[in-house]
Design a protein around this motif. Sequence first.
Motif, PDB file in Angstrom:
ATOM      1  N   GLY A  56       0.813  -1.211   0.000  1.00 13.22           N
ATOM      2  CA  GLY A  56       0.000   0.000   0.000  1.00 13.22           C
ATOM      3  C   GLY A  56       0.846   1.260   0.000  1.00 13.22           C
ATOM      4  O   GLY A  56       0.569   2.212  -0.734  1.00 13.22           O
ATOM      5  N   ARG A  57       1.914   1.279   0.806  1.00  8.35           N
ATOM      6  CA  ARG A  57       2.805   2.447   0.867  1.00  8.35           C
ATOM      7  C   ARG A  57       3.548   2.620  -0.455  1.00  8.35           C
ATOM      8  O   ARG A  57       3.677   3.729  -0.976  1.00  8.35           O
ATOM      9  CB  ARG A  57       3.789   2.277   2.028  1.00  8.35           C
ATOM     10  N   PHE A  58       4.014   1.514  -1.011  1.00 11.45           N
ATOM     11  CA  PHE A  58       4.721   1.560  -2.298  1.00 11.45           C
ATOM     12  C   PHE A  58       3.779   2.080  -3.391  1.00 11.45           C
ATOM     13  O   PHE A  58       4.146   2.970  -4.169  1.00 11.45           O
ATOM     14  CB  PHE A  58       5.226   0.152  -2.650  1.00 11.45           C
ATOM     15  N   ASP A  59       2.573   1.543  -3.448  1.00 16.46           N
ATOM     16  CA  ASP A  59       1.610   1.970  -4.470  1.00 16.46           C
ATOM     17  C   ASP A  59       1.248   3.440  -4.321  1.00 16.46           C
ATOM     18  O   ASP A  59       1.041   4.137  -5.313  1.00 16.46           O
ATOM     19  CB  ASP A  59       0.350   1.106  -4.422  1.00 16.46           C
ATOM     20  N   PHE A  60       1.178   3.927  -3.079  1.00 13.43           N
ATOM     21  CA  PHE A  60       0.903   5.337  -2.833  1.00 13.43           C
ATOM     22  C   PHE A  60       1.993   6.207  -3.460  1.00 13.43           C
ATOM     23  O   PHE A  60       1.711   7.200  -4.139  1.00 13.43           O
ATOM     24  CB  PHE A  60       0.805   5.574  -1.323  1.00 13.43           C
ATOM     25  N   TRP A  61       3.247   5.829  -3.235  1.00 11.21           N
ATOM     26  CA  TRP A  61       4.371   6.553  -3.845  1.00 11.21           C
ATOM     27  C   TRP A  61       4.299   6.472  -5.372  1.00 11.21           C
ATOM     28  O   TRP A  61       4.534   7.458  -6.062  1.00 11.21           O
ATOM     29  CB  TRP A  61       5.715   5.994  -3.362  1.00 11.21           C
ATOM     30  N   MET A  62       3.979   5.290  -5.897  1.00 11.92           N
ATOM     31  CA  MET A  62       3.893   5.150  -7.352  1.00 11.92           C
ATOM     32  C   MET A  62       2.793   6.047  -7.920  1.00 11.92           C
ATOM     33  O   MET A  62       2.973   6.676  -8.967  1.00 11.92           O
ATOM     34  CB  MET A  62       3.629   3.691  -7.745  1.00 11.92           C
ATOM     35  N   HIS A  63       1.666   6.129  -7.230  1.00  6.09           N
ATOM     36  CA  HIS A  63       0.579   7.013  -7.660  1.00  6.09           C
ATOM     37  C   HIS A  63       1.063   8.462  -7.706  1.00  6.09           C
ATOM     38  O   HIS A  63       0.822   9.184  -8.672  1.00  6.09           O
ATOM     39  CB  HIS A  63      -0.631   6.878  -6.730  1.00  6.09           C
ATOM     40  N   PHE A  64       1.753   8.882  -6.635  1.00  9.58           N
ATOM     41  CA  PHE A  64       2.274  10.249  -6.597  1.00  9.58           C
ATOM     42  C   PHE A  64       3.252  10.501  -7.738  1.00  9.58           C
ATOM     43  O   PHE A  64       3.151  11.511  -8.441  1.00  9.58           O
ATOM     44  CB  PHE A  64       2.967  10.536  -5.258  1.00  9.58           C
ATOM     45  N   MET A  65       4.177   9.583  -7.937  1.00  8.19           N
ATOM     46  CA  MET A  65       5.186   9.760  -8.986  1.00  8.19           C
ATOM     47  C   MET A  65       4.529   9.861 -10.364  1.00  8.19           C
ATOM     48  O   MET A  65       4.908  10.698 -11.187  1.00  8.19           O
ATOM     49  CB  MET A  65       6.186   8.603  -8.944  1.00  8.19           C
ATOM     50  N   LYS A  66       3.555   9.019 -10.634  1.00  5.17           N
ATOM     51  CA  LYS A  66       2.869   9.048 -11.934  1.00  5.17           C
ATOM     52  C   LYS A  66       2.025  10.299 -12.091  1.00  5.17           C
ATOM     53  O   LYS A  66       2.020  10.921 -13.152  1.00  5.17           O
ATOM     54  CB  LYS A  66       2.041   7.781 -12.110  1.00  5.17           C
ATOM     55  N   ALA A  67       1.312  10.689 -11.036  1.00  3.32           N
ATOM     56  CA  ALA A  67       0.481  11.891 -11.097  1.00  3.32           C
ATOM     57  C   ALA A  67       1.327  13.135 -11.362  1.00  3.32           C
ATOM     58  O   ALA A  67       0.893  14.051 -12.071  1.00  3.32           O
ATOM     59  CB  ALA A  67      -0.319  12.053  -9.801  1.00  3.32           C
ATOM     60  N   GLN A  68       2.524  13.165 -10.824  1.00  4.54           N
ATOM     61  CA  GLN A  68       3.424  14.302 -11.001  1.00  4.54           C
ATOM     62  C   GLN A  68       4.321  14.161 -12.238  1.00  4.54           C
ATOM     63  O   GLN A  68       5.139  15.021 -12.499  1.00  4.54           O
ATOM     64  CB  GLN A  68       4.278  14.500  -9.752  1.00  4.54           C
ATOM     65  N   GLN A  69       4.176  13.058 -12.949  1.00  6.10           N
ATOM     66  CA  GLN A  69       4.987  12.768 -14.131  1.00  6.10           C
ATOM     67  C   GLN A  69       6.482  12.829 -13.811  1.00  6.10           C
ATOM     68  O   GLN A  69       7.283  13.359 -14.571  1.00  6.10           O
ATOM     69  CB  GLN A  69       4.627  13.715 -15.276  1.00  6.10           C
ATOM     70  N   ALA A  70       6.827  12.278 -12.657  1.00  8.36           N
ATOM     71  CA  ALA A  70       8.227  12.277 -12.230  1.00  8.36           C
ATOM     72  C   ALA A  70       9.054  11.402 -13.166  1.00  8.36           C
ATOM     73  O   ALA A  70       8.649  10.303 -13.523  1.00  8.36           O
ATOM     74  CB  ALA A  70       8.336  11.752 -10.801  1.00  8.36           C
ATOM     75  N   THR A  71      10.176  11.931 -13.567  1.00  7.46           N
ATOM     76  CA  THR A  71      11.084  11.186 -14.438  1.00  7.46           C
ATOM     77  C   THR A  71      12.335  10.729 -13.704  1.00  7.46           C
ATOM     78  O   THR A  71      13.016   9.819 -14.170  1.00  7.46           O
ATOM     79  CB  THR A  71      11.505  12.046 -15.648  1.00  7.46           C
ATOM     80  N   ASP A  72      12.624  11.376 -12.569  1.00  7.98           N
ATOM     81  CA  ASP A  72      13.835  11.036 -11.829  1.00  7.98           C
ATOM     82  C   ASP A  72      13.622  11.210 -10.333  1.00  7.98           C
ATOM     83  O   ASP A  72      12.913  12.121  -9.899  1.00  7.98           O
ATOM     84  CB  ASP A  72      15.006  11.940 -12.233  1.00  7.98           C
ATOM     85  N   MET A  73      14.234  10.327  -9.583  1.00  6.73           N
ATOM     86  CA  MET A  73      14.337  10.451  -8.130  1.00  6.73           C
ATOM     87  C   MET A  73      15.820  10.322  -7.819  1.00  6.73           C
ATOM     88  O   MET A  73      16.439   9.309  -8.130  1.00  6.73           O
ATOM     89  CB  MET A  73      13.555   9.349  -7.413  1.00  6.73           C
ATOM     90  N   ILE A  74      16.370  11.382  -7.251  1.00  8.62           N
ATOM     91  CA  ILE A  74      17.790  11.379  -6.910  1.00  8.62           C
ATOM     92  C   ILE A  74      17.912  11.410  -5.405  1.00  8.62           C
ATOM     93  O   ILE A  74      17.416  12.332  -4.753  1.00  8.62           O
ATOM     94  CB  ILE A  74      18.517  12.585  -7.530  1.00  8.62           C
ATOM     95  N   ARG A  75      18.546  10.389  -4.857  1.00  9.34           N
ATOM     96  CA  ARG A  75      18.794  10.326  -3.418  1.00  9.34           C
ATOM     97  C   ARG A  75      20.296  10.430  -3.205  1.00  9.34           C
ATOM     98  O   ARG A  75      21.059   9.636  -3.751  1.00  9.34           O
ATOM     99  CB  ARG A  75      18.262   9.028  -2.832  1.00  9.34           C
ATOM    100  N   THR A  76      20.685  11.397  -2.381  1.00  7.21           N
ATOM    101  CA  THR A  76      22.103  11.644  -2.131  1.00  7.21           C
ATOM    102  C   THR A  76      22.405  11.419  -0.655  1.00  7.21           C
ATOM    103  O   THR A  76      21.812  12.071   0.209  1.00  7.21           O
ATOM    104  CB  THR A  76      22.472  13.088  -2.531  1.00  7.21           C
ATOM    105  N   ALA A  77      23.310  10.494  -0.381  1.00  9.44           N
ATOM    106  CA  ALA A  77      23.716  10.210   0.994  1.00  9.44           C
ATOM    107  C   ALA A  77      24.364  11.441   1.602  1.00  9.44           C
ATOM    108  O   ALA A  77      25.203  12.082   0.970  1.00  9.44           O
ATOM    109  CB  ALA A  77      24.684   9.033   1.024  1.00  9.44           C
ATOM    110  N   ARG A  78      23.969  11.786   2.826  1.00 11.21           N
ATOM    111  CA  ARG A  78      24.533  12.926   3.541  1.00 11.21           C
ATOM    112  C   ARG A  78      25.360  12.491   4.742  1.00 11.21           C
ATOM    113  O   ARG A  78      26.336  13.151   5.091  1.00 11.21           O
ATOM    114  CB  ARG A  78      23.432  13.891   3.980  1.00 11.21           C
TER     115      ARG A  78
END
Length: 138
Positions: A56-78
Amino acid sequence: MTGDLDTFDFQGWLDTVTGFFMDDDFGSFADTVALPAIVTTAEGASVLSTIEDLRGRFDFWMHFMKAQQATDMIRTARSYDRIGSEVCRGKYETELLRGGTRIIKPFTSEVILRRQDGVWRTTFVEHLLTKQFWKMSS
C-alpha cells in the motif's frame, strides 16, 4: 544489497532502492525492507506490519510519482554511521524531478538498516513531508 558494515556502500544501497521505485519493481523493493518497519512523517508514525501494508505504501508513492509525471528520483547520501554490529543509520536528501525540473523542494530522510541473512534492510524511515505534499498527487 549484501556485505558487512565496514564495506557497506550506503550511496550504492540508495541507488539500488531508488531504481526499484523508478522501475515500479515492488518485489525487489520488498526484499529491502524488514517487516515490521516504522515510517515516521510530520503527521506521526505508522507501522508496516504486513507485505500488504508495504504494498500500500509503495503503491501510494507510485501514484504520486505518476500523477506528477516524475522522471527522476535522486537520493544523495549525507551521513552514515554504525549503531551496532548489524545496524546502521543514514541520512539522505531526495530530489524528485520531471524532465530536469524539481517537482518539490528537496527533503531529508533518515533510515535505519539492519542486516538480515546478509542483506541490508530498512527497519525505520523518517521524513517530515506533510499532508500538503501528498495533496499534490490528487
